[in-house]
Design a protein around this motif. Sequence first.
Motif, PDB file in Angstrom:
ATOM      1  N   VAL A 183      25.651  20.019  19.460  1.00 27.46           N
ATOM      2  CA  VAL A 183      24.197  20.179  19.468  1.00 27.46           C
ATOM      3  C   VAL A 183      23.823  21.003  18.251  1.00 27.46           C
ATOM      4  O   VAL A 183      24.432  22.047  17.988  1.00 27.46           O
ATOM      5  N   ARG A 184      22.834  20.542  17.500  1.00 24.60           N
ATOM      6  CA  ARG A 184      22.389  21.268  16.317  1.00 24.60           C
ATOM      7  C   ARG A 184      20.915  21.610  16.457  1.00 24.60           C
ATOM      8  O   ARG A 184      20.128  20.818  16.959  1.00 24.60           O
ATOM      9  N   PHE A 185      20.567  22.824  16.031  1.00 25.36           N
ATOM     10  CA  PHE A 185      19.181  23.285  16.103  1.00 25.36           C
ATOM     11  C   PHE A 185      18.807  23.806  14.717  1.00 25.36           C
ATOM     12  O   PHE A 185      19.489  24.697  14.195  1.00 25.36           O
ATOM     13  N   LEU A 186      17.777  23.216  14.122  1.00 21.74           N
ATOM     14  CA  LEU A 186      17.324  23.597  12.779  1.00 21.74           C
ATOM     15  C   LEU A 186      18.503  23.630  11.790  1.00 21.74           C
ATOM     16  O   LEU A 186      18.656  24.572  11.014  1.00 21.74           O
ATOM     17  N   GLY A 187      19.344  22.607  11.901  1.00 18.28           N
ATOM     18  CA  GLY A 187      20.439  22.451  10.952  1.00 18.28           C
ATOM     19  C   GLY A 187      21.696  23.238  11.273  1.00 18.28           C
ATOM     20  O   GLY A 187      22.685  23.141  10.549  1.00 18.28           O
ATOM     21  N   GLN A 188      21.656  24.041  12.340  1.00 22.32           N
ATOM     22  CA  GLN A 188      22.839  24.850  12.675  1.00 22.32           C
ATOM     23  C   GLN A 188      23.539  24.325  13.915  1.00 22.32           C
ATOM     24  O   GLN A 188      22.880  24.015  14.911  1.00 22.32           O
ATOM     25  N   ASP A 189      24.854  24.282  13.865  1.00 25.79           N
ATOM     26  CA  ASP A 189      25.632  23.935  15.045  1.00 25.79           C
ATOM     27  C   ASP A 189      25.497  25.078  16.062  1.00 25.79           C
ATOM     28  O   ASP A 189      25.676  26.238  15.714  1.00 25.79           O
ATOM     29  N   LEU A 190      25.169  24.731  17.302  1.00 25.79           N
ATOM     30  CA  LEU A 190      24.942  25.774  18.309  1.00 25.79           C
ATOM     31  C   LEU A 190      26.217  26.203  19.033  1.00 25.79           C
ATOM     32  O   LEU A 190      26.146  27.041  19.939  1.00 25.79           O
ATOM     33  N   ALA A 191      27.348  25.644  18.643  1.00 22.79           N
ATOM     34  CA  ALA A 191      28.601  25.981  19.332  1.00 22.79           C
ATOM     35  C   ALA A 191      28.790  27.498  19.368  1.00 22.79           C
ATOM     36  O   ALA A 191      28.672  28.175  18.339  1.00 22.79           O
ATOM     37  N   GLY A 192      29.057  28.020  20.548  1.00 23.37           N
ATOM     38  CA  GLY A 192      29.319  29.449  20.689  1.00 23.37           C
ATOM     39  C   GLY A 192      28.080  30.324  20.707  1.00 23.37           C
ATOM     40  O   GLY A 192      28.177  31.532  20.894  1.00 23.37           O
ATOM     41  N   LYS A 193      26.895  29.734  20.513  1.00 16.79           N
ATOM     42  CA  LYS A 193      25.669  30.552  20.526  1.00 16.79           C
ATOM     43  C   LYS A 193      25.205  30.759  21.967  1.00 16.79           C
ATOM     44  O   LYS A 193      24.959  29.813  22.700  1.00 16.79           O
ATOM     45  N   ARG A 194      25.047  32.016  22.332  1.00 12.30           N
ATOM     46  CA  ARG A 194      24.613  32.364  23.685  1.00 12.30           C
ATOM     47  C   ARG A 194      23.127  32.050  23.842  1.00 12.30           C
ATOM     48  O   ARG A 194      22.399  31.954  22.845  1.00 12.30           O
ATOM     49  N   PRO A 195      22.664  31.936  25.112  1.00 12.02           N
ATOM     50  CA  PRO A 195      21.251  31.613  25.317  1.00 12.02           C
ATOM     51  C   PRO A 195      20.282  32.551  24.584  1.00 12.02           C
ATOM     52  O   PRO A 195      19.328  32.091  23.956  1.00 12.02           O
ATOM     53  N   PHE A 196      20.548  33.879  24.620  1.00 13.44           N
ATOM     54  CA  PHE A 196      19.601  34.798  23.974  1.00 13.44           C
ATOM     55  C   PHE A 196      19.594  34.627  22.462  1.00 13.44           C
ATOM     56  O   PHE A 196      18.575  34.840  21.803  1.00 13.44           O
ATOM     57  N   GLU A 197      20.746  34.201  21.901  1.00 18.27           N
ATOM     58  CA  GLU A 197      20.786  33.950  20.454  1.00 18.27           C
ATOM     59  C   GLU A 197      19.926  32.734  20.109  1.00 18.27           C
ATOM     60  O   GLU A 197      19.276  32.680  19.067  1.00 18.27           O
ATOM     61  N   ARG A 198      19.940  31.746  21.004  1.00 20.16           N
ATOM     62  CA  ARG A 198      19.115  30.547  20.789  1.00 20.16           C
ATOM     63  C   ARG A 198      17.634  30.900  20.888  1.00 20.16           C
ATOM     64  O   ARG A 198      16.802  30.365  20.158  1.00 20.16           O
ATOM     65  N   VAL A 199      17.309  31.834  21.804  1.00 25.35           N
ATOM     66  CA  VAL A 199      15.922  32.310  21.904  1.00 25.35           C
ATOM     67  C   VAL A 199      15.531  32.979  20.584  1.00 25.35           C
ATOM     68  O   VAL A 199      14.467  32.731  20.031  1.00 25.35           O
ATOM     69  N   ARG A 200      16.424  33.802  20.072  1.00 26.45           N
ATOM     70  CA  ARG A 200      16.157  34.475  18.792  1.00 26.45           C
ATOM     71  C   ARG A 200      15.950  33.493  17.661  1.00 26.45           C
ATOM     72  O   ARG A 200      15.208  33.750  16.721  1.00 26.45           O
ATOM     73  N   MET A 201      16.652  32.353  17.736  1.00 31.28           N
ATOM     74  CA  MET A 201      16.497  31.321  16.708  1.00 31.28           C
ATOM     75  C   MET A 201      15.182  30.554  16.869  1.00 31.28           C
ATOM     76  O   MET A 201      14.832  29.741  16.023  1.00 31.28           O
ATOM     77  N   GLY A 202      14.488  30.780  17.984  1.00 32.16           N
ATOM     78  CA  GLY A 202      13.178  30.145  18.167  1.00 32.16           C
ATOM     79  C   GLY A 202      13.120  29.109  19.274  1.00 32.16           C
ATOM     80  O   GLY A 202      12.152  28.363  19.375  1.00 32.16           O
ATOM     81  N   MET A 203      14.167  29.063  20.100  1.00 26.63           N
ATOM     82  CA  MET A 203      14.159  28.081  21.190  1.00 26.63           C
ATOM     83  C   MET A 203      13.566  28.713  22.452  1.00 26.63           C
ATOM     84  O   MET A 203      13.905  29.833  22.795  1.00 26.63           O
ATOM     85  N   ARG A 204      12.654  28.010  23.092  1.00 25.61           N
ATOM     86  CA  ARG A 204      12.015  28.511  24.312  1.00 25.61           C
ATOM     87  C   ARG A 204      12.083  27.454  25.392  1.00 25.61           C
ATOM     88  O   ARG A 204      11.863  26.275  25.116  1.00 25.61           O
TER      89      ARG A 204
END
Length: 247
Positions: free
Chosen positions: A63-84
């Motif tokens: 899964v990629r979000f804004l060009g970054q692979d999300l592997a290993g990214k915790r939920p709060f890190e994804r929130v910080r990246m702008g995911m809601r």
Amino acid sequence: QGDPVALEFRGVGKSFGALAALEAIDLAIQKGERHGLIGANGAGKTTLFGIAAGALSQSAGEVRFLGQDLAGKRPFERVRMGMRRTFQSSNIVHELSVRDNVALSAVGITPARHSLGTAALKKARSQADDLLARVQLEARAGDLARELSHGEMRQLEIACALTGTPRLLLLDEPAAGLSVAERKRLRTVLAELDAGLTMVMIEHDMEFTMSVVSRVTLLHNGRIVTQGTSEEMARDPSVRAVYLGRQ
Ligand code: ATP
């Protein structure tokens, strides 16, 4: 700038024991796109949201979000990246004011864990008022959240999701349980949000879905059956079959 894709699933699969809840999902959602995920119960829509948000890990794929692979990214890190993400069950604090619910979301704490300095609280409340205006809820800012109608509660959840720097909203059945008038209001609120904000919506109300999103993906038994523009999908017999099956 750069990569036009906001959220991308590449070959994503998810198994729960012997059950393949998702298989070989390839889906790219462009920046600023409003995308609907539809499908019968058990199709895998919630599982896909869970994987995007980091609540679940996929069994296969990327899964990629804004060009970054999300592997290993915790939920709060994804929130910080702008995911809601909003949920079917609300996480609003009923005994707080509407304004303070948004203010708490803005500072990212729960009342039980910390207390805030006066200046920080004032700033968060003023941000909250701006966001409440964007979801047409400014008149209720001082009321307790528990006094809100069902439809206003959805508007409040969206205001909370807009705190910080949102890039992607994952909306889980926003229109469920709303009256016709409440749906209409919610549709206006969603339509008036920043055009650059990417939105993915799980929704069973076909009319509501088609009026909010520009593209739709139909899932069935964990696979993508078809996808297209709202107009194409509204005419598609397999889409009609899903909805007629629900009547
Ligand atoms: P609905 O419209 O009912 O919310 P959905 O499209 O969101 O359905 P999912 O909730 O993603 O579907 O479920 C997909 C499949 O995975 C279903 O068969 C479901 O029973 C199964 N499933 C989901 N979560 C789990 C879990 N934690 N453990 C085992 N099976 C699960």
